[in-house]
Design a protein around this motif. Structure first.
Motif, short mmCIF file in Angstrom:
data_model
loop_
_atom_site.label_atom_id
_atom_site.label_comp_id
_atom_site.label_asym_id
_atom_site.label_seq_id
_atom_site.Cartn_x
_atom_site.Cartn_y
_atom_site.Cartn_z
N GLU A 5 34.49 41.18 39.91
CA GLU A 5 33.82 41.52 38.66
C GLU A 5 33.29 40.27 37.98
O GLU A 5 32.25 40.28 37.35
N ILE A 8 29.85 39.26 39.40
CA ILE A 8 28.76 40.11 38.92
C ILE A 8 28.46 39.82 37.45
O ILE A 8 27.30 39.71 37.06
N ARG A 61 27.24 45.84 43.03
CA ARG A 61 28.28 46.76 42.56
C ARG A 61 28.86 47.57 43.71
O ARG A 61 30.07 47.78 43.81
N SER A 64 31.00 45.33 45.98
CA SER A 64 32.26 45.03 45.30
C SER A 64 33.22 46.21 45.37
O SER A 64 34.41 46.06 45.68
N GLU A 215 34.13 52.47 31.23
CA GLU A 215 34.49 51.16 31.76
C GLU A 215 35.92 50.81 31.39
O GLU A 215 36.67 50.24 32.18
N ILE A 220 33.16 52.01 37.13
CA ILE A 220 32.17 50.95 37.33
C ILE A 220 30.77 51.55 37.16
O ILE A 220 30.40 52.46 37.91
N LEU A 222 27.04 52.26 37.74
CA LEU A 222 26.18 52.03 38.90
C LEU A 222 24.71 52.12 38.53
O LEU A 222 23.97 51.15 38.66
#
Length: 260
Positions: A5, A8, A61, A64, A215, A220, A222
């Motif tokens: 995370e 990103i 994303r 990950s 969150e 997550i 997208l």
């Protein structure tokens, strides 16, 4: 915040800084000007900034999430950075020029951006350069095939991200779900759709709050479409929807009445 995370989030900040710099100096870094902003990649109104940067973030994303889900965290930062760059550069296959020419033109300009700084801070200069070269390889062969075995996983993810951010069919939440489910490792229980409805001012306010609530619950973000949003989750059954509905109702009431 885990390492994945963090990568990103650092890339989000990097793109933000590059855009901020453009307003302050009245000119984007040359990499953006030549390869991102100058492109109108589709037959409908979508800019290169939306499509290429969007594809990069969706791909990162997805990579990950899939790495975390599979427990294969080794080399994850490198793979996430490569996925992001491959998303940004994924249409190089349409240029019909050599890899060497692209490397000579692209890498020097990319090194002038905060994107490169963010990646090199995490991977080192050699790691960042290797990630760029892998991204160019993916861009050149995404449609024609022939990707080396070690890049095929990222290539599949980037192809999905490309469709999710650049296909008119993907304005539909159901179409996005169907596409995401084609990726090995993504199951129905990993996808949480949020149907928003017609885009009115209140909807924009609520959607931002919904994203924050989800969150916080571990989802997550997208993609966002005219119909709503799509999130990746470990297990959709573990999301307490009742609590989120209640919190949103309280939020709306407080915003309308001015009371907390």
């Amino acid at each position: 915040m885990n390492q994945q995370e963090g990568v990103i989030d650092r890339l989000v900040n990097a793109v933000t800084e590059d855009i901020k710099t453009s307003y302050e100096t009245r000119g984007f870094p040359e990499f953006y000007a030549y390869y991102v902003l100058s492109s109108n990649p589709k037959l409908y109104p979508i800019s290169g900034l939306q499509h290429f940067i969007g594809t990069g973030f969706v791909a990162s994303r997805l990579v990950s999430f899939l790495l975390k889900k599979s427990g294969k965290d080794g080399n994850s930062e490198r793979l996430i950075a490569t996925a992001f760059l491959a998303g940004v550069l994924h249409d190089f296959n349409k240029w019909y020029v050599s890899k060497e020419v692209l490397e000579q033109r692209v890498i020097p300009l990319l090194k002038e951006t905060q994107i490169y700084n963010a990646i090199s801070e995490r991977l080192g200069e050699k790691g960042a350069d290797d990630a760029i070269r892998d991204a160019i390889e993916i861009g050149l062969k995404l449609e024609s095939g022939g990707l080396p075995r070690n890049l095929q996983f990222i290539g599949e993810v980037v192809r999905t991200a490309d469709i999710l951010t650049g296909s008119e069919d993907s304005w539909s939440i159901s179409a996005c779900i169907n596409r995401a489910l084609t990726l090995k490792g993504i199951e129905a229980r990993n996808i949480l759709p949020v149907i928003i409805g017609k885009q009115r001012p209140l909807v924009s306010l609520v959607s931002e709050h919904v994203e924050g609530e989800l969150e916080e619950a571990g989802a997550i973000p997208l993609i966002s479409t005219p119909e709503g949003m799509l999130f990746l989750v470990e297990d959709v059954g573990k999301i307490d929807a009742t609590k989120i509905y209640r919190d949103i109702a309280t939020f709306i009431t407080s915003e309308i009445t001015g009371r907390t």
